[in-house]
Every structure is written in C-alpha cells, then in structure tokens.
Scaffold this active site. Structure first.
Site, short mmCIF file in Angstrom:
data_model
loop_
_atom_site.label_atom_id
_atom_site.label_comp_id
_atom_site.label_asym_id
_atom_site.label_seq_id
_atom_site.Cartn_x
_atom_site.Cartn_y
_atom_site.Cartn_z
N ARG A 100 20.42 -49.02 -35.73
CA ARG A 100 21.16 -50.23 -35.30
C ARG A 100 22.34 -50.36 -36.25
NH1 ARG A 100 19.01 -56.07 -33.51
NH2 ARG A 100 18.63 -54.77 -31.70
N HIS A 127 23.73 -51.07 -26.02
CA HIS A 127 22.33 -51.34 -26.35
C HIS A 127 21.49 -50.66 -25.25
CE1 HIS A 127 19.02 -53.08 -28.31
NE2 HIS A 127 19.20 -54.36 -28.09
N GLN A 130 17.70 -51.29 -24.49
CA GLN A 130 17.54 -52.65 -23.95
C GLN A 130 17.72 -52.63 -22.43
OE1 GLN A 130 17.24 -55.98 -25.66
NE2 GLN A 130 16.71 -56.41 -23.53
N ASP A 220 23.38 -63.40 -22.39
CA ASP A 220 23.19 -63.03 -23.80
C ASP A 220 24.04 -64.01 -24.61
OD1 ASP A 220 22.68 -61.68 -26.18
OD2 ASP A 220 24.08 -60.03 -25.78
N CYS A 259 18.27 -60.89 -23.10
CA CYS A 259 17.75 -59.86 -24.01
C CYS A 259 17.09 -60.48 -25.24
CB CYS A 259 18.86 -58.91 -24.43
SG CYS A 259 20.25 -59.73 -25.21
N ARG A 287 10.28 -53.61 -24.05
CA ARG A 287 10.98 -52.82 -25.08
C ARG A 287 10.01 -51.81 -25.69
NH1 ARG A 287 15.22 -55.18 -27.52
NH2 ARG A 287 15.64 -53.04 -28.15
N1 CP Z 1 17.06 -57.86 -27.87
C1 CP Z 1 17.05 -57.39 -29.14
O1 CP Z 1 17.55 -56.31 -29.42
O2 CP Z 1 16.44 -58.20 -30.04
P1 CP Z 1 16.45 -57.98 -31.63
O3 CP Z 1 17.87 -58.20 -32.10
O4 CP Z 1 15.51 -59.00 -32.18
O5 CP Z 1 16.02 -56.58 -31.93
N1 NVA Z 2 24.98 -58.97 -28.02
C1 NVA Z 2 23.96 -59.27 -29.00
C2 NVA Z 2 22.66 -58.63 -28.62
C3 NVA Z 2 21.52 -58.95 -29.53
C4 NVA Z 2 20.26 -58.23 -29.13
C5 NVA Z 2 24.42 -58.82 -30.37
O1 NVA Z 2 24.98 -57.72 -30.48
O2 NVA Z 2 24.25 -59.56 -31.32
#
Ligand code: CP
Ligand code: NVA
Length: 301
Positions: A100, A127, A130, A220, A259, A287
């Site tokens: 990440r 993502h 997801q 989101d 999400c 997930r």
């Molecule tokens: N949806 C998602 O990726 O959640 P987290 O940021 O908690 O991993």
């Molecule tokens: N768009 C959001 C998704 C979090 C899972 C972010 O990048 O923070």
C-alpha cells in the site's frame, strides 16, 4: 510471473476465475489450508489500513503461508535505501510483495527490481483487489455482473479507477456521477472504455445527481489518504453527491456499497449505511476471500 499492479493485467476469464475461486474458498476454506504451505509475503504499508492489512495477513495464514507485516517504521519506502535495493532484499526471503503506497511508481519499481509477484494493496491510482471483492459482492447479491449498472458517487479516485477497470473487463456498466473536475483519471477512463466496448458495456462520467439510475450505488471518501484537505472544506461541493434515502429511492438501486472507512453523514448517511440495502460489511468480508484467491493464483507452488 504475474503482478497485480493496475487490474488491467487480467482477461475477463481470469477475473471470473479469481471470483469463482474466491467464492469456492469462502464456501469451504479448509479445503485450501495447504495451498501456500511454506510460502510467504511481505505486506508493506505506507498508509493506514484496517481491512486490507487484516485480510492480507489472514489470507496468508488461511492458505498455510505466512505474511510479514512491515509498517515502515523506518520511514517512507525509498528513503533508508532505494526501492530497488529494498525489493531485491525482500525477494531473497519472500515469495510475494503486497504494498500500500503513496505512489503507483513505487509498486512499479518494486516489480522492476524484484523477482516475485507484486500486489497493489492501494496506491494513489488504483485499488484493484478492492474492486474484485466489490464485484464478487455485486454478483452474490444480484446473481450476475454482465449488464448490471453501478453508479459511483462523489470523488473520482483510486477506487473509482479500479471499479472502472474491473467493471469494463467484467461487462458491468459503470457510471461516475461526480462534481465538475472531480472525475476519474482520464487515461484510465479512456483505456477502460475501449475494453468496455469489447465486453458490451459502457462507462460514463456526468455531473447531475438527478440523472442517476442504477442497480448499485457506490461511494467512497471525498478526501483520500495522502491528501490533507479538511473534509469540511469540500462538504459544500460534494454534498449533492451524498448517498441518502432520497438518492437510493430516485436511482432505483437494489444495493448500496462503500469500500470503507466511511465518513458517516458525509458521503453516506447513517440511514443508508445501516439500512437494508447496504452491503458494506459483505464487501469488507469478501476482501479476505479475494485476497486468498489472488495470492493462490499469483504465488507459484
Ligand atoms: N477499503 C480499504 O482498503 O480499507 P482499509 O483502508 O481499512 O484497508
Ligand atoms: N480512496 C480512499 C480509499 C480508502 C480505502 C483512499 O485512498 O484513502
């Protein structure tokens, strides 16, 4: 060797195979308890996470493998040593890299210098896992994907891009109803639209919430991780795109998705999030099953 960096890497048949395997794993997890025996992965996070971190670690565990969580306590990737050196070290020990990251480029460098599959666990651009879990959830609730219409509301971001990519590949019509200038990435949209044509579906971006008609509503956060804009400062711009009871009714939606994490009563109201059309915790659960499936496909026995 295959990576999951953007979601564009896989064909429709491969996506369906990933979804079908995840569904089978969900039904009978014990059957897959030895699939990754002796295999491992580094799980690297430059940003916070609840769902993604927990489910990748558990996915390794449930498949008989081991995930080593690296929280970057030594600082941002590429600062203490180059990303190339970081990757070359890890590849001497582990069989996959799950990351990440702030920048998509970091994942590309990990893949460029490494010798094991790299899996995107969220970047500024995508993502992808997801979106896979989300379409598994849609299929569970609506019984199909081909021809379904999903409308994404709010800020065009990494999640939006991935819903477009995976939607186009799986034959889902994806609308993005967003404020002017807040759409998904233009190049991703163009590339995904070409793929959509091949699969008999359509991708659209528009600004008027009154025009929303969809089987699935999705939203989101209005401000993604890495962007320090205060949420309240964008409230006026995005509030017309909030998923609330009125929008659920006027759109004809059968299910509502997010999400997570959600900013309750900003992009989604309490009533909708806790209402009977909300499938947000099914998405969160899926997930785990998708990560198990993806790891089992990408890490070679
Ligand atoms: N949806 C998602 O990726 O959640 P987290 O940021 O908690 O991993
Ligand atoms: N768009 C959001 C998704 C979090 C899972 C972010 O990048 O923070």
């Amino acid at each position: 060797m295959r990576h999951l960096l953007t979601g564009f890497e896989f064909t429709q048949d491969e996506y369906l195979d990933i979804l079908d395997t995840a569904a089978a794993m969900k039904k009978d997890p014990k059957k897959y308890a030895h699939v990754l025996e002796g295999k491992s992965g580094a799980i690297m996070f430059e940003k916070p996470s609840l769902r993604t971190r927990t489910t990748f670690e558990l996915a390794f565990y449930r498949l008989g493998g081991h995930g080593v969580y690296l929280d970057l306590q030594n600082g941002e990737l590429g600062k203490r040593e180059t990303i190339g050196d970081y990757s070359r070290n890890l590849c001497r020990w582990v069989d996959s890299l799950v990351g990440r990251v702030f920048s998509q480029r970091t994942l590309e460098e990990l893949a460029q210098y490494g010798s094991v599959p790299v899996i995107n666990a969220l970047s500024d651009m995508y993502h992808p896992a997801q979106a896979m879990a989300d379409y598994l959830t849609v299929r569970e609730h609506l019984g199909k994907l081909q021809g379904v219409k999903l409308c994404y509301m709010g800020d065009g971001n990494n999640v939006t891009n991935s819903l477009l990519v995976a939607g186009a590949i799986l034959g889902v019509n994806v609308d993005c109803c967003v404020p002017e200038g807040c759409g998904p990435d233009v190049q991703v949209f163009a590339k995904a639209s070409e793929i959509a044509k091949e699969h008999g579906c359509q991708l659209r971006v528009f600004n008027d919430p009154k025009a929303v008609r969809a089987d699935v509503l999705y939203t989101d956060t209005w401000v993604s991780m890495g962007d320090n804009t205060p949420l309240d400062s964008v409230k006026k711009k995005y509030m017309p795109y909030q998923i609330n009871d009125a929008l659920v009714a006027s759109s004809g939606a059968q299910i509502v998705m997010h999400c997570l994490p959600a900013h309750r009563n900003y992009e989604i109201t309490d009533e909708v999030m806790d209402g009977n059309k909300s499938v947000v915790f099914d998405e969160a659960e899926n997930r785990l099953h998708i990560h198990m499936s993806v790891l089992s496909k990408l890490i070679k026995a």
